[in-house]
Design an enzyme around this catalytic site. Structure first.
Site, PDB file in Angstrom:
ATOM      1  N   ASP A  27      -6.849 -38.719 -46.102  1.00  0.00           N
ATOM      2  CA  ASP A  27      -7.801 -39.794 -45.820  1.00  0.00           C
ATOM      3  C   ASP A  27      -8.708 -39.423 -44.647  1.00  0.00           C
ATOM      4  OD1 ASP A  27      -8.998 -42.228 -46.133  1.00  0.00           O
ATOM      5  OD2 ASP A  27      -7.316 -43.414 -45.383  1.00  0.00           O
ATOM      6  N   HIS A  44     -15.877 -34.404 -48.095  1.00  0.00           N
ATOM      7  CA  HIS A  44     -14.979 -34.048 -49.204  1.00  0.00           C
ATOM      8  C   HIS A  44     -14.912 -32.527 -49.381  1.00  0.00           C
ATOM      9  CE1 HIS A  44     -14.421 -38.174 -50.094  1.00  0.00           C
ATOM     10  NE2 HIS A  44     -15.602 -38.391 -50.613  1.00  0.00           N
ATOM     11  N   THR A  73      -6.582 -44.946 -58.560  1.00  0.00           N
ATOM     12  CA  THR A  73      -7.153 -45.820 -59.591  1.00  0.00           C
ATOM     13  C   THR A  73      -8.266 -46.686 -58.975  1.00  0.00           C
ATOM     14  OG1 THR A  73      -5.230 -47.222 -59.140  1.00  0.00           O
ATOM     15  CG2 THR A  73      -5.181 -45.988 -61.178  1.00  0.00           C
ATOM     16  N   LEU A 138       5.925 -22.712 -55.283  1.00  0.00           N
ATOM     17  CA  LEU A 138       5.526 -24.064 -54.855  1.00  0.00           C
ATOM     18  C   LEU A 138       4.946 -24.868 -56.021  1.00  0.00           C
ATOM     19  CD1 LEU A 138       4.752 -26.102 -52.499  1.00  0.00           C
ATOM     20  CD2 LEU A 138       2.538 -24.940 -52.465  1.00  0.00           C
TER      21      LEU A 138
HETATM   22  C1  FPP Z   1     -10.271 -39.892 -48.642  1.00  0.00           C
HETATM   23  O1  FPP Z   1     -11.345 -39.890 -47.776  1.00  0.00           O
HETATM   24  C2  FPP Z   1     -10.339 -38.809 -49.593  1.00  0.00           C
HETATM   25  C3  FPP Z   1     -10.530 -38.956 -50.925  1.00  0.00           C
HETATM   26  C4  FPP Z   1     -10.700 -40.253 -51.589  1.00  0.00           C
HETATM   27  C5  FPP Z   1     -10.605 -37.806 -51.808  1.00  0.00           C
HETATM   28  C6  FPP Z   1      -9.752 -36.626 -51.450  1.00  0.00           C
HETATM   29  C7  FPP Z   1     -10.274 -35.509 -52.203  1.00  0.00           C
HETATM   30  C8  FPP Z   1     -10.473 -34.239 -51.787  1.00  0.00           C
HETATM   31  C9  FPP Z   1     -10.028 -33.734 -50.479  1.00  0.00           C
HETATM   32  C10 FPP Z   1     -11.167 -33.258 -52.646  1.00  0.00           C
HETATM   33  C11 FPP Z   1     -10.986 -33.252 -54.134  1.00  0.00           C
HETATM   34  C12 FPP Z   1      -9.647 -32.947 -54.615  1.00  0.00           C
HETATM   35  C13 FPP Z   1      -9.201 -31.782 -55.140  1.00  0.00           C
HETATM   36  C14 FPP Z   1      -7.799 -31.717 -55.656  1.00  0.00           C
HETATM   37  C15 FPP Z   1     -10.008 -30.561 -55.216  1.00  0.00           C
HETATM   38  P1  FPP Z   1     -12.304 -41.141 -47.754  1.00  0.00           P
HETATM   39  O2  FPP Z   1     -13.503 -40.822 -48.561  1.00  0.00           O
HETATM   40  O3  FPP Z   1     -11.558 -42.356 -48.200  1.00  0.00           O
HETATM   41  O4  FPP Z   1     -12.656 -41.222 -46.249  1.00  0.00           O
HETATM   42  P2  FPP Z   1     -12.970 -42.533 -45.411  1.00  0.00           P
HETATM   43  O5  FPP Z   1     -11.744 -43.394 -45.453  1.00  0.00           O
HETATM   44  O6  FPP Z   1     -13.236 -41.978 -44.043  1.00  0.00           O
HETATM   45  O7  FPP Z   1     -14.167 -43.167 -46.030  1.00  0.00           O
END
Ligand code: FPP
Length: 247
Positions: A27, A44, A73, A138
């Site tokens: 997060d 991201h 989801t 892993l």
């Molecule tokens: C949370 O940050 C993160 C996500 C919702 C996506 C996590 C995904 C990745 C790291 C990359 C894609 C995945 C793979 C497997 C290649 P947020 O956007 O909720 O951050 P915020 O809470 O600061 O808005």
């Protein structure tokens, strides 16, 4: 490809009790980018780099299972272009890194309902599963379109079907039987759930499997969760006394 090139060198983790299964809610990508006046997609992208280093380190130190919450989801409610960025990053990650992951004996699994994903994602997912299915190193378990309540609902539906068609007897249903109907069938429960960015919530993640997991919630945003931060989490885990409800 960068993965696995830098072997993790710290000696702090040698001889300590490591978790078998580490589960991570990644997060804070958006906030990290905003702080830098950059688009969320940049957060991201950097987040994927960190994910790569966490996979590498987990593999190198002998963690058995690493579960990563990549798309919930609820994430469909994000702006369409952000959802698109996340899908593209997933496909990019799976196609670019798969060879090296495979060479390093990594077994890729997924949990969640991926049928709603675009074909290019489903194809990349299928290929990754197929290529790495016999690997014994892993296990990288990626949660996509995943929600803990939906997972339980699906499990109960399947279980009721099996009871109805006589494959399962109600009297034989135990806690372990429920585990067998979850996406994580065959995997140990997570020993530690890490949620970066200081949010004190499980957000519908591994509700059944995480019953006795240690929670570790650093303020660090996911793109800053480098090897030192991961090491800190593992040292903290080793220092905790797990009682599983006993004294
Ligand atoms: C949370 O940050 C993160 C996500 C919702 C996506 C996590 C995904 C990745 C790291 C990359 C894609 C995945 C793979 C497997 C290649 P947020 O956007 O909720 O951050 P915020 O809470 O600061 O808005």
């Amino acid at each position: 490809m960068k993965i696995f090139k830098n072997k993790y060198k710290s000696t702090k983790l040698v001889g300590i009790e490591l978790p078998k299964h580490v589960a991570i809610i990644m997060d804070g990508n958006g906030r990290w980018a905003k702080k830098r006046k950059m688009p969320r997609s940049f957060g991201h992208r950097v987040g994927v780099e960190v994910l790569r280093s966490v996979i590498t380190m987990s593999s190198n130190i002998g963690i058995k299972v690493l579960t990563l919450y990549a798309f919930s989801t609820e994430n469909w409610a994000r702006p369409e272009d952000e959802v698109g960025v996340l899908m593209n990053l997933l496909v990019e990650f799976l196609t670019k890194e798969i060879k090296e992951l495979h060479e390093n004996n990594i077994n890729i699994r997924f949990m969640g309902d991926v049928e709603k994903f675009p074909k290019k994602c489903r194809d990349a997912i299928k290929d990754a599963i197929e290529l790495t299915k016999d690997n014994t190193g892993l296990v990288v378990n990626i949660a996509l379109n995943y929600g803990g309540r939906t997972e339980l609902l699906r499990a109960f539906h399947n279980m009721m079907d099996d009871i109805q068609n006589g494959e399962l007897q109600k009297a034989d249903v135990t806690e372990d039987t429920i585990s067998e109907y979850l996406y994580t069938k065959g995997l140990p429960d997570p020993d530690i759930i890490i949620r970066t960015s200081g949010e004190m919530r499980l957000s519908n993640f591994m509700l059944y499997q995480g019953s006795y997991a240690e929670l570790y919630i650093p303020e660090t945003l996911w793109p800053d969760f480098k090897e030192k931060e991961y090491e800190k989490a593992l040292l903290e885990y080793a220092s905790r006394k797990r009682r599983f409800g006993k004294i």
